[in-house]
Design a protein around this motif. Structure first.
Motif, mmCIF file in Angstrom:
data_model
loop_
_atom_site.group_PDB
_atom_site.id
_atom_site.type_symbol
_atom_site.label_atom_id
_atom_site.label_comp_id
_atom_site.label_asym_id
_atom_site.label_seq_id
_atom_site.Cartn_x
_atom_site.Cartn_y
_atom_site.Cartn_z
ATOM 1 N N UNK A 61 0.838 -1.204 0.000
ATOM 2 C CA UNK A 61 0.000 0.000 0.000
ATOM 3 C C UNK A 61 0.872 1.252 0.000
ATOM 4 N N UNK A 62 1.902 1.276 0.845
ATOM 5 C CA UNK A 62 2.814 2.429 0.879
ATOM 6 C C UNK A 62 3.485 2.617 -0.474
ATOM 7 N N UNK A 63 3.925 1.523 -1.074
ATOM 8 C CA UNK A 63 4.594 1.610 -2.370
ATOM 9 C C UNK A 63 3.651 2.143 -3.442
ATOM 10 N N UNK A 64 2.431 1.671 -3.464
ATOM 11 C CA UNK A 64 1.451 2.153 -4.445
ATOM 12 C C UNK A 64 1.132 3.630 -4.221
ATOM 13 N N UNK A 65 0.947 4.005 -2.967
ATOM 14 C CA UNK A 65 0.628 5.388 -2.604
ATOM 15 C C UNK A 65 1.748 6.335 -3.036
ATOM 16 N N UNK A 66 2.968 6.017 -2.648
ATOM 17 C CA UNK A 66 4.093 6.900 -2.961
ATOM 18 C C UNK A 66 4.448 6.869 -4.445
ATOM 19 N N UNK A 67 4.308 5.716 -5.082
ATOM 20 C CA UNK A 67 4.567 5.626 -6.526
ATOM 21 C C UNK A 67 3.577 6.476 -7.306
ATOM 22 N N UNK A 68 2.320 6.476 -6.879
ATOM 23 C CA UNK A 68 1.308 7.307 -7.522
ATOM 24 C C UNK A 68 1.699 8.781 -7.403
ATOM 25 N N UNK A 69 2.134 9.180 -6.222
ATOM 26 C CA UNK A 69 2.580 10.574 -6.028
ATOM 27 C C UNK A 69 3.786 10.891 -6.911
ATOM 28 N N UNK A 70 4.738 9.968 -6.965
ATOM 29 C CA UNK A 70 5.964 10.196 -7.729
ATOM 30 C C UNK A 70 5.713 10.212 -9.238
ATOM 31 N N UNK A 71 4.846 9.311 -9.710
ATOM 32 C CA UNK A 71 4.647 9.170 -11.155
ATOM 33 C C UNK A 71 3.598 10.105 -11.742
ATOM 34 N N UNK A 72 2.638 10.529 -10.935
ATOM 35 C CA UNK A 72 1.545 11.340 -11.454
ATOM 36 C C UNK A 72 1.351 12.637 -10.672
ATOM 37 N N UNK A 73 2.377 13.022 -9.938
ATOM 38 C CA UNK A 73 2.303 14.245 -9.153
ATOM 39 C C UNK A 73 2.246 15.484 -10.020
#
Length: 158
Positions: A61-73
């Motif tokens: 969940x943390x990886x998905x959450x932070x990856x979403x921020x990093x990739x689509x921020x």
């Protein structure tokens, strides 16, 4: 650094001003951003407190959450170093989003998610924030956060 990228790193408070859940959200954002070693420390924390299966789910969940921020921020999230007692503006928004979502305040979580990522990804970010918030809520009921002693790399604001 441009003015828009430094604005998100402006200190708006101290980590000690936050609830344990919010401070945990900031700590795990910082750990995730520190790369492989930080992510391993976060995964270890999750497994120690939540058990092996739930700990792995929490890390996913943390990886998905932070990856979403990093990739689509809308822009890169600015974070302070793990040992820094300052609370940056971006970190505060992230923490408030997770706390709001964990309390069932979905509209507030969506509003903050739309500040972090593109509008088309805000619903997914808000949903992941709710999952992460509920996990952090379980963890803070068991043990004070954070439990790790990870040392941050030099490529952070403080």
């Amino acid at each position: 650094m441009s003015n828009s990228s430094t604005r998100g790193g402006a200190a708006v408070g101290r980590l000690s001003d936050l609830s344990p859940l919010e401070a945990g959200a900031v700590t795990y954002l910082r750990l995730w951003g520190d790369g492989t070693n930080g992510r391993a420390d976060a995964a270890s924390d999750f497994e120690i407190v939540l058990g092996a299966d739930c700990g792995r789910a929490a890390m996913l969940t943390l990886d998905r959450l932070c990856s979403l921020c990093a990739n689509y921020g809308r822009r890169p999230l600015i974070r302070h170093g793990l040992g820094c007692s300052c609370l940056g503006a971006d970190e505060n928004c992230f923490a408030q989003m997770i706390a709001s979502a964990s309390e069932g305040a979905r509209e507030d979580a969506m509003m903050m998610a739309s500040l972090i990522v593109r509008p088309d990804f805000a619903p997914a970010l808000a949903a992941l924030s709710e999952e992460m918030g509920m996990l952090l809520r379980r963890m803070t009921a068991s043990v004070p956060l954070p439990t790790t002693g990870h040392k941050p790399p030099e490529a952070v604001l403080h």
